[in-house]
Enzyme design. Sequence first.
Site, PDB file in Angstrom:
ATOM      1  N   SER A 220      35.527  24.892  41.582  1.00 38.06           N
ATOM      2  CA  SER A 220      35.653  23.433  41.461  1.00 38.06           C
ATOM      3  C   SER A 220      34.459  22.779  42.132  1.00 38.06           C
ATOM      4  O   SER A 220      34.076  23.169  43.245  1.00 38.06           O
ATOM      5  CB  SER A 220      36.922  22.949  42.140  1.00 38.06           C
ATOM      6  OG  SER A 220      38.040  23.540  41.518  1.00 38.06           O
ATOM      7  N   CYS A 233      33.084  23.126  54.479  1.00 36.53           N
ATOM      8  CA  CYS A 233      33.898  23.961  53.578  1.00 36.53           C
ATOM      9  C   CYS A 233      33.134  25.246  53.280  1.00 36.53           C
ATOM     10  O   CYS A 233      32.048  25.465  53.802  1.00 36.53           O
ATOM     11  CB  CYS A 233      34.227  23.196  52.304  1.00 36.53           C
ATOM     12  SG  CYS A 233      32.750  22.736  51.377  1.00 36.53           S
ATOM     13  N   GLN A 238      30.654  30.506  48.535  1.00 37.02           N
ATOM     14  CA  GLN A 238      31.523  31.132  47.509  1.00 37.02           C
ATOM     15  C   GLN A 238      30.840  31.116  46.148  1.00 37.02           C
ATOM     16  O   GLN A 238      30.900  32.087  45.396  1.00 37.02           O
ATOM     17  CB  GLN A 238      32.860  30.381  47.409  1.00 37.02           C
ATOM     18  CG  GLN A 238      33.834  30.733  48.521  1.00 37.02           C
ATOM     19  CD  GLN A 238      35.219  30.165  48.267  1.00 37.02           C
ATOM     20  OE1 GLN A 238      35.351  29.064  47.738  1.00 37.02           O
ATOM     21  NE2 GLN A 238      36.248  30.893  48.641  1.00 37.02           N
ATOM     22  N   ASP A 294      46.643  18.975  46.002  1.00 34.47           N
ATOM     23  CA  ASP A 294      45.721  19.485  44.987  1.00 34.47           C
ATOM     24  C   ASP A 294      46.027  18.787  43.666  1.00 34.47           C
ATOM     25  O   ASP A 294      47.129  18.915  43.140  1.00 34.47           O
ATOM     26  CB  ASP A 294      45.938  21.010  44.859  1.00 34.47           C
ATOM     27  CG  ASP A 294      44.808  21.698  44.121  1.00 34.47           C
ATOM     28  OD1 ASP A 294      44.120  21.036  43.318  1.00 34.47           O
ATOM     29  OD2 ASP A 294      44.616  22.916  44.330  1.00 34.47           O
ATOM     30  N   ARG A 296      44.130  19.151  40.892  1.00 31.25           N
ATOM     31  CA  ARG A 296      43.356  19.768  39.799  1.00 31.25           C
ATOM     32  C   ARG A 296      44.234  20.187  38.631  1.00 31.25           C
ATOM     33  O   ARG A 296      45.401  20.526  38.821  1.00 31.25           O
ATOM     34  CB  ARG A 296      42.612  21.015  40.322  1.00 31.25           C
ATOM     35  CG  ARG A 296      41.433  20.671  41.188  1.00 31.25           C
ATOM     36  CD  ARG A 296      40.806  21.906  41.772  1.00 31.25           C
ATOM     37  NE  ARG A 296      41.652  22.540  42.789  1.00 31.25           N
ATOM     38  CZ  ARG A 296      41.297  23.590  43.490  1.00 31.25           C
ATOM     39  NH1 ARG A 296      40.126  24.161  43.283  1.00 31.25           N
ATOM     40  NH2 ARG A 296      42.099  24.104  44.405  1.00 31.25           N
TER      41      ARG A 296
END
Length: 362
Positions: A220, A233, A238, A294, A296
């Site tokens: 994301s 973060c 990642q 969340d 999403r």
Amino acid sequence: MSLMPTLTERLNRARADLRMGLPVVLSDAGRALLVAAAEVLTPERLADLRDLGAPVLVLTSRRAETLKARAYDGDLARIVVPGDAGVTWLRAVADPRDDLSTPMKGPFASLRDGAADLHRAGISLAKSAQLLPAVVAVTIDEGFAFAARHGLTLLPLTEAGPDLFSAGAMHPVVSARVPMVASEAGRVHIFRPEDGSTEHYAIEIGQPDRAKPVLARLHSACFTGDVLGSLKCDCGPQLNAALAQMGTEGAGVLLYLNQEGRGIGLANKMRAYALQDQGFDTVEANHRLGFEDDERDFRIGAAILREMGFGAVRLLTNNPKKVAMMEARGLQVAERVPLKVGETPQNRGYLATKAAKSGHLL
Ligand SMILES: Nc1nc2c(ncn2[C@@H]2O[C@H](COP(=O)(O)OP(=O)(O)OP(=O)(O)O)[C@@H](O)[C@H]2O)c(=O)[nH]1
Ligand SMILES: [Zn+2]
């Protein structure tokens, strides 16, 4: 022939209207509601709304909880806007920024009678426009002629199915070769949703065999982590680690989904960061803003993978919900591949909160 826009097309228009501060007309079964986003409403338009009737401020129950306002409609609260309240009051109630410095905004009177389905659609619309989930609403007698007379967008929700706010099918637009540090055999594909909303990207590494589970990552968007190298973060590391692993194995697919801030958009994510500086964790900050943890929609990722011919994945993630969502959409997750990189002193608390409250695997 009819050039009339479909409901989906009107929905996209309505998002843009709302962001500009224009009211939108929602109608269903002979009822009609005029809604405008609290965060961008001007004093002139508020005065126009008052001329039509008594406005209510619609908030989610998440926001109402912080304000100690009653939410009689389950997931939302319809708060009576006092006669002398202006846009500054509306914004102060909608936006938690100054909650700590000016805590007493109430007491609030919430509506209990009457249907709230159109109000609920107003909140969904504000969320899908990546605004604060707070709309000012006024009931009007009739929607169709009113919208036509004032040149406003009308959403006839009678025609809506349960998936009104889903982006729909993903159409491939174009793809081109992009050699990358992680792999020279990179290809970027652009996908455009059926409803004309934000495009999403797939980065294909090598030539993955469609008959076997492909090494895949649903990433994301995180402007702060991916682009700025934010230490708050783990997104940037990642992203790079996932591409590197695909490069090493010679094949894989990384979806770059434009769902910034777990779907709330960058402006709201920065609002959440400002709350985190006041001491709230990542989940509490979302709730105080009126969002779920969340927001999403992982149907998008599943739709793109399927469009690309993939039916099974080895999913790089620490989030069991992503695995469950893929399987719910008929994509087989043959294996969950952990992706643990990029822990910093600054994101340790964030990662611990995700493990404690959002079910992430450590
Ligand atoms: N609302 C909000 N979003 C954040 C915050 N920190 C990071 N994000 C967003 O969180 C998302 C992180 O997404 P991912 O890394 O794909 O997802 P995940 O659920 O952590 O799962 P995995 O990384 O796959 O284990 C990105 O959209 C970031 O912009 C925050 O404090 N608040
Ligand atoms: Zn991030």
